[in-house]
Write a protein that holds these residues in place. Structure first.
Motif, mmCIF file in Angstrom:
data_model
loop_
_atom_site.group_PDB
_atom_site.id
_atom_site.type_symbol
_atom_site.label_atom_id
_atom_site.label_comp_id
_atom_site.label_asym_id
_atom_site.label_seq_id
_atom_site.Cartn_x
_atom_site.Cartn_y
_atom_site.Cartn_z
ATOM 1 N N TYR A 1 0.830 -1.199 0.000
ATOM 2 C CA TYR A 1 0.000 0.000 0.000
ATOM 3 C C TYR A 1 0.872 1.260 0.000
ATOM 4 C CZ TYR A 1 -3.356 3.466 1.820
ATOM 5 O OH TYR A 1 -4.134 4.579 2.015
ATOM 6 N N LYS A 2 1.879 1.294 0.873
ATOM 7 C CA LYS A 2 2.786 2.450 0.939
ATOM 8 C C LYS A 2 3.483 2.666 -0.399
ATOM 9 C CE LYS A 2 4.330 3.018 5.709
ATOM 10 N NZ LYS A 2 5.481 2.879 6.630
ATOM 11 N N SER A 3 3.933 1.596 -1.007
ATOM 12 C CA SER A 3 4.624 1.682 -2.284
ATOM 13 C C SER A 3 3.716 2.269 -3.371
ATOM 14 C CB SER A 3 5.121 0.295 -2.693
ATOM 15 O OG SER A 3 5.743 0.337 -3.938
ATOM 16 N N ASP A 4 2.475 1.767 -3.438
ATOM 17 C CA ASP A 4 1.520 2.270 -4.430
ATOM 18 C C ASP A 4 1.190 3.740 -4.193
ATOM 19 O OD1 ASP A 4 1.415 -0.185 -5.663
ATOM 20 O OD2 ASP A 4 -0.476 -0.790 -4.730
ATOM 21 N N VAL A 5 0.980 4.087 -2.929
ATOM 22 C CA VAL A 5 0.653 5.475 -2.599
ATOM 23 C C VAL A 5 1.816 6.387 -2.941
ATOM 24 C CG1 VAL A 5 0.204 7.057 -0.668
ATOM 25 C CG2 VAL A 5 -1.091 4.927 -0.863
ATOM 26 N N MET A 6 3.034 5.974 -2.604
ATOM 27 C CA MET A 6 4.220 6.792 -2.861
ATOM 28 C C MET A 6 4.401 7.041 -4.367
ATOM 29 S SD MET A 6 8.214 6.293 -1.621
ATOM 30 C CE MET A 6 7.681 5.348 -0.233
ATOM 31 N N LYS A 7 4.155 6.016 -5.173
ATOM 32 C CA LYS A 7 4.310 6.148 -6.622
ATOM 33 C C LYS A 7 3.375 7.206 -7.204
ATOM 34 C CE LYS A 7 5.290 1.332 -7.411
ATOM 35 N NZ LYS A 7 4.769 0.107 -8.023
ATOM 36 N N ASN A 8 2.191 7.335 -6.604
ATOM 37 C CA ASN A 8 1.163 8.195 -7.180
ATOM 38 C C ASN A 8 0.929 9.500 -6.424
ATOM 39 O OD1 ASN A 8 0.370 6.371 -9.340
ATOM 40 N ND2 ASN A 8 -0.300 5.041 -7.669
ATOM 41 N N ALA A 9 1.631 9.713 -5.329
ATOM 42 C CA ALA A 9 1.372 10.881 -4.478
ATOM 43 C C ALA A 9 1.609 12.212 -5.188
ATOM 44 C CB ALA A 9 2.205 10.798 -3.203
ATOM 45 N N ASP A 10 2.510 12.248 -6.158
ATOM 46 C CA ASP A 10 2.798 13.507 -6.859
ATOM 47 C C ASP A 10 1.744 13.868 -7.895
ATOM 48 O OD1 ASP A 10 5.119 13.908 -5.403
ATOM 49 O OD2 ASP A 10 6.381 12.889 -6.887
ATOM 50 N N THR A 11 1.009 12.873 -8.383
ATOM 51 C CA THR A 11 0.091 13.130 -9.499
ATOM 52 C C THR A 11 -1.376 12.910 -9.169
ATOM 53 O OG1 THR A 11 0.382 10.860 -10.281
ATOM 54 C CG2 THR A 11 1.848 12.546 -11.215
ATOM 55 N N ASP A 12 -1.677 12.248 -8.064
ATOM 56 C CA ASP A 12 -3.058 11.900 -7.742
ATOM 57 C C ASP A 12 -3.440 12.495 -6.384
ATOM 58 O OD1 ASP A 12 -5.017 9.903 -6.286
ATOM 59 O OD2 ASP A 12 -5.304 9.576 -8.439
ATOM 60 N N LYS A 13 -4.527 13.244 -6.353
ATOM 61 C CA LYS A 13 -4.970 13.919 -5.130
ATOM 62 C C LYS A 13 -5.314 12.917 -4.016
ATOM 63 C CE LYS A 13 -8.342 17.294 -3.516
ATOM 64 N NZ LYS A 13 -9.499 18.114 -3.875
ATOM 65 N N THR A 14 -5.988 11.819 -4.382
ATOM 66 C CA THR A 14 -6.348 10.801 -3.396
ATOM 67 C C THR A 14 -5.104 10.136 -2.819
ATOM 68 O OG1 THR A 14 -8.410 10.408 -4.582
ATOM 69 C CG2 THR A 14 -7.737 8.731 -3.006
ATOM 70 N N ALA A 15 -4.121 9.845 -3.675
ATOM 71 C CA ALA A 15 -2.862 9.245 -3.205
ATOM 72 C C ALA A 15 -2.109 10.220 -2.311
ATOM 73 C CB ALA A 15 -1.998 8.828 -4.391
ATOM 74 N N LYS A 16 -2.139 11.497 -2.640
ATOM 75 C CA LYS A 16 -1.484 12.523 -1.804
ATOM 76 C C LYS A 16 -2.118 12.548 -0.420
ATOM 77 C CE LYS A 16 0.692 16.493 -0.850
ATOM 78 N NZ LYS A 16 1.341 16.326 0.424
ATOM 79 N N GLN A 17 -3.456 12.494 -0.373
ATOM 80 C CA GLN A 17 -4.159 12.468 0.903
ATOM 81 C C GLN A 17 -3.801 11.198 1.686
ATOM 82 O OE1 GLN A 17 -8.445 12.617 0.628
ATOM 83 N NE2 GLN A 17 -8.705 12.324 2.817
#
Length: 192
Positions: free
Chosen positions: A142-158
């Motif tokens: 989960y952390k890996s997936d979130v980290m990959k997308n945190a710069d481009t996806d608002k939900t992942a950033k949250q």
């Protein structure tokens, strides 16, 4: 040498006994007081996840340790109903899912949804054996997936912000959640 201790948790007294057992095992392995408190905090968070879904249910708790590597296991049988799920993920006045706020809340919702899904697909498990197996959720994935997308996806950033604020996510090395039928098992891994 690996050490395992188990107990059945029934109500507040059972929780207190399990927490005392956790602290004692940490101390027996020579952990410093701060590390013992971290171990206790992980156990408290573990118990809170299940109680947040199903209230005071009977659970089996096992803690194992080897070379200052600890595993905290909690296994419970949860009869998830649509009403329980709806109560858990009820919409707050802000229009957002109140239960899914915060990292631990997201795990509770994940478990509730998996339980309800398993209940709904169980009659068909004989027809489609693939539906008889539940996926396992891992915090590290989960952390890996979130980290990959945190710069481009608002939900992942949250989600990343929630991980950064979560005591559980900061202290635990990993968390594994598995749901099979009505059985929920959560394992927290921590090495000191």
């Amino acid at each position: 040498m690996k050490t395992e201790q188990t107990t059945t948790i029934r109500g507040e007294k059972g929780v207190e006994n399990a927490l005392a057992m956790t602290e004692k095992l940490g101390a027996d392995y020579g952990l410093e007081r701060k590390s013992v408190l971290h171990l206790r905090l992980l156990a408290e968070e573990l118990f809170g996840m299940i109680r947040g879904i199903a209230g005071n249910i009977v659970s089996e708790y096992k803690i194992s340790a080897e070379d200052k590597k600890f595993e905290l296991h909690l296994k419970s049988e949860v009869e998830m109903t649509v009403e329980m799920r709806d109560k858990l993920i009820s919409v707050s006045s802000s229009g957002k899912n109140a239960a899914a706020t915060g990292f631990t809340g997201r795990i509770r919702v994940l478990i509730a949804e998996a339980l309800l899904s398993m209940r709904e697909t169980a009659p068909y498990a004989v027809i489609n054996t693939a539906s008889a197996y539940s996926p396992v959720w891992m915090m590290s994935d989960y952390k890996s997936d979130v980290m990959k997308n945190a710069d481009t996806d608002k939900t992942a950033k949250q989600a990343w912000d929630e991980l950064e604020k979560s005591v559980l996510a900061k202290i635990a090395d990993d968390i594994k959640v598995g749901v099979v039928g009505n059985s929920v098992e959560i394992i927290i891994y921590k090495a000191f």
